[in-house]
Design an enzyme around this catalytic site. Structure first.
Site, PDB file in Angstrom:
ATOM      1  N   CYS A  83      29.159  59.443  91.472  1.00 27.19           N
ATOM      2  CA  CYS A  83      29.294  60.283  90.639  1.00 27.19           C
ATOM      3  C   CYS A  83      29.543  59.626  89.102  1.00 27.19           C
ATOM      4  CB  CYS A  83      30.677  61.081  90.953  1.00 27.19           C
ATOM      5  SG  CYS A  83      31.970  59.875  91.348  1.00 27.19           S
ATOM      6  N   GLU A  92      35.592  67.945  90.970  1.00 33.39           N
ATOM      7  CA  GLU A  92      34.986  66.796  90.453  1.00 33.39           C
ATOM      8  C   GLU A  92      33.513  67.279  90.582  1.00 33.39           C
ATOM      9  OE1 GLU A  92      32.871  63.326  90.827  1.00 33.39           O
ATOM     10  OE2 GLU A  92      34.815  62.461  91.173  1.00 33.39           O
TER      11      GLU A  92
END
Lengths: 481, 481
Positions: free
Chosen positions: A260, A223
């Site tokens: 994120c 990720e």
């Protein structure tokens, strides 16, 4: 460090653990959760001091960490995640008899997990990656993040203790400290069967390349970063300018922008350019810079801003007069869509509380933006129902660019549940078919295996005729318990 | 050839097709199946003449091709493959309200499919890869195999005709002819979102590397080859030597050995070395070599045998005196396990009817073999129940090396159903998490997307509150219809 020994022990543990019942796996996970909660009083101040994140935030993160461990415990104890499928034999079939075939998911093998700096608990040692891998039946070789070494070791010891308390094999979990070179050695080891990572694009991409260059390439679930665009439509924004500016700035600056899903891009129609700019300025000016995770991250944040400041197309709405050694003072710049469309740099993630406000003229320009966007973890669209209806084509393009699309609220705050998808098209993650948050995260660490004409007594419980686990299965094409 | 135009048209078709109902997709697939059946009288002799495969075999393959198209039609019409998951909102939750999140699988985008020479119908133009991709909602850019150009074009025209007849967009399927360079250009095109391939290790690996070197890496589902070991245990083999030798030789020589599940390795306990060798020799000596797919494949077959003939460890049980320009004369060699274990070459696939008989001394040596085996599509073990029980450790290792493990019969003859797993650990395939045969093949071409707080009226039918499709869904953690 003797990696050979570590991987061999993990492989040995794997061959035992892969056949362990869901109940035993669930008890192990529950014990990890229990041990973490029992250590709360030490863990919270320690993680807070190592990450500069306030104790309140760490307390919430600990709750989330324990919650997601329990979600996976529940999942493996119930057992339907195994995707058991049975096609019965038909000895009378012509021209050839039909064999009995039974399929389910089996663990991949020992996997390498990397900790993330921005979630010292929830995306680190006993975070979603470790726990979903253990739940699937994979031993974890865990590379702690150097930004929170003591927290990492302490949580690691709680996992090892849980394994010992529950009589599970040595080698189910190994905590390793070290830098980039250590991580690379782990990824290259032939026994490693998958890699999970949360961090920068550069870091994730290099592990992805390394794993694909192995003699046996292995999957990498990285990720890697995302600017999580928010698209605002005219009527919706017009009737809520101040509230939406407040919600946006709050999401942008939450946790010093170190999420994120932090929104680093917001698209605003020209008609509201001035009003929204003013509202944002008003909201952002009083936000006090919060300490970032460590000085290196703060340095990178200000370096990115300095690079952007050399771009003439950007008009700065807010920026602190001086760079800070540790605090992230929020910053915002504005640009015409026409200029934004020409330059890839304006899509790159700046880790911290910085966003670019893009002013678009009309629906056609918004469609161009949607087509130009890189892959994202999330995209948010704020519009009245009638506007959404008119924007069907734009939304269709936006769906191609993200793993999660929001129609209300802000992208920060990722629910841990069954429906969550936290993984988007490249470059936000290396594998858009996977999620690193929520129940489906377990599927990353398993592969199907089919047993053809296996005598009933040797079949795994999930595939036995009588369904002793009571799980949902596909039997001759029908879903049943 | 203007690839830009082809991919743009495919992308355009994709944005429309991805939202098409399962019913419309199913009708399209059924129409393809209908068109193929209607063209049977031309297709069978054509495919037979281009592949050297007898008409009887092609007739069976056509039936299988039509059968698998209908399986995917059934799957998408029913709709539960979409993995719909709903987590309802909870506005009262503290500290923050819980949003409504709904997730399902959405198509990846246009994909590139490569035809295989050994199945001019079932793994080619309207084969499992094309059809599972279309079923998922992905337009297919198909690179026909140069070994059967006319068959490929004819089937391609039947797919295009089906799209036209059903009023579906241009660009859902494009048939392209060309060599390796053309295939590489297709894989490199930015609009391509995945690749499916069946063929040699060399071919699959080069596409895998190419796809991973793209600016946006994309998944490659390459089925690359396997020697499909058969492990025989003492008692079971001892009581059935002649029947099992017959079954083995029949599987080995079926279709001139040109199956991905062709058994190229058989492990025999020393005590039966002579009896089994004799039985195999007796069975194989009368097998007449059958024509291979084309001269290049026959040449490669004999070149591989010549290379192996230089290996002193091999004792040849059967080999034809002369190489043939087109026919595959079956061949078999014998080796001691101790020698086999030392040399990787003895694990490499020889495409054709060649196998190595490995003589093992005891269970310990068999365990070493199991540990040394490369990843395989299938592994077969023939043993009495009591022997299987004693071999639990060996079987546990074998499971790590294959996608399908058989306890009866032979690996050739891959069932098309719900439980089939046709995809094993590397290097048998590039992605052990996927299957290229059976219902689950559709999952290769989809990724999850989550909709957060999307107004009900915009939700896809699969995620609407009332479940208008009547599919199985996970709602707040419970499976229900």
């Amino acid at each position: 460090m003797n990696y050979e020994n570590i991987f061999n022990t993990a492989q040995h543990a794997f061959l035992q653990f892969k056949k362990t019942s869901g109940k035993i796996k669930a008890d192990f996970l529950e014990k990890i959760a229990y041990n973490i909660e029992a250590e709360k009083a030490n863990l919270i101040p320690l993680a807070s001091s190592e990450s500069n994140l306030p104790e309140g935030r760490i307390t919430g993160e600990l709750g989330r960490t324990v919650g997601q461990i329990k979600l996976f415990a529940q999942l493996v104890e119930e057992g339907s995640w195994l995707e058991a499928v049975i096609d019965h034999a038909d000895p009378e079939r012509t021209p050839a008899p039909k064999p009995d075939i039974r399929r389910f998911l089996t663990a991949l093998g020992p996997v390498v997990v990397f900790g993330a700096s921005n979630f010292p608990l929830a995306f680190s040692t006993a975070g979603g990656d470790t726990v979903s891998a253990l739940a699937a039946g994979c031993p974890v070789i865990y590379k702690g993040h150097p930004a929170h070494p003591k927290t990492s070791k302490l949580v690691g010891s709680l996992i090892t203790k849980a394994a010992q308390e529950n009589g599970l094999p040595l080698g189910l979990f190994t905590h390793i400290e070290g830098g980039i070179d250590v991580g690379q050695e782990l990824v290259k080891h032939p026994i490693a069967k998958a890699v999970a990572f949360t961090g920068s694009f550069k870091g994730g991409k290099s592990l992805f390349d390394l794993a694909n260059q192995r003699k046996e390439p292995i999957p990498v679930y990285a990720e890697m970063g995302s600017v999580n665009p928010i698209i605002t439509l005219e009527n919706k924004l017009g009737s809520n300018i101040e509230a939406l500016a407040k919600a946006f700035v709050s999401s942008l600056t939450l946790g010093a922008g170190q999420f994120c899903t932090n929104p680093g891009l917001i698209m605003v129609p020209q008609v509201h350019e001035d009003a929204f700019s003013d509202a944002v300025k008003k909201e952002i000016q009083d936000i006090v810079g919060a300490p970032m995770l460590h000085e290196g991250i703060a340095k990178a944040y200000y370096e990115s801003l300095d690079k952007l400041k050399r771009k003439e197309e950007l008009e700065w709405l807010h920026v602190s007069s001086t760079n800070d050694i540790i605090k992230a003072h929020p910053a915002m710049a504005k640009i015409k869509a026409n200029d934004w469309l020409k330059e890839e740099l304006f899509q790159e993630e700046v880790f911290g509380s910085f966003a670019i406000l893009v002013i678009y003229e009309n629906a056609e320009e918004l469609l161009s933006i949607a087509q130009k966007l890189h892959g994202q973890l999330t995209i948010t669209i704020w519009g009245e129902d009638s506007e959404l209806e008119q924007s069907a084509d734009i939304i269709s393009h936006l769906e191609e660019k993200c793993g999660r699309i929001l129609f209300k609220g802000v992208p920060t705050g990722v629910e841990v549940g069954f429906a969550m998808q936290h993984g988007g098209p490249y470059p936000s993650t290396s594998d858009s078919r996977s999620t690193s948050v929520g129940a489906y995260a377990i599927k990353r660490f398993a592969r199907p295996i089919a047993f053809q004409d296996m005598p009933e007594k040797f079949l795994p419980d999930a595939l036995k005729e009588s369904n002793p686990l009571g799980i949902w299965r596909t039997v001759d094409g029908e879903f049943k318990k």
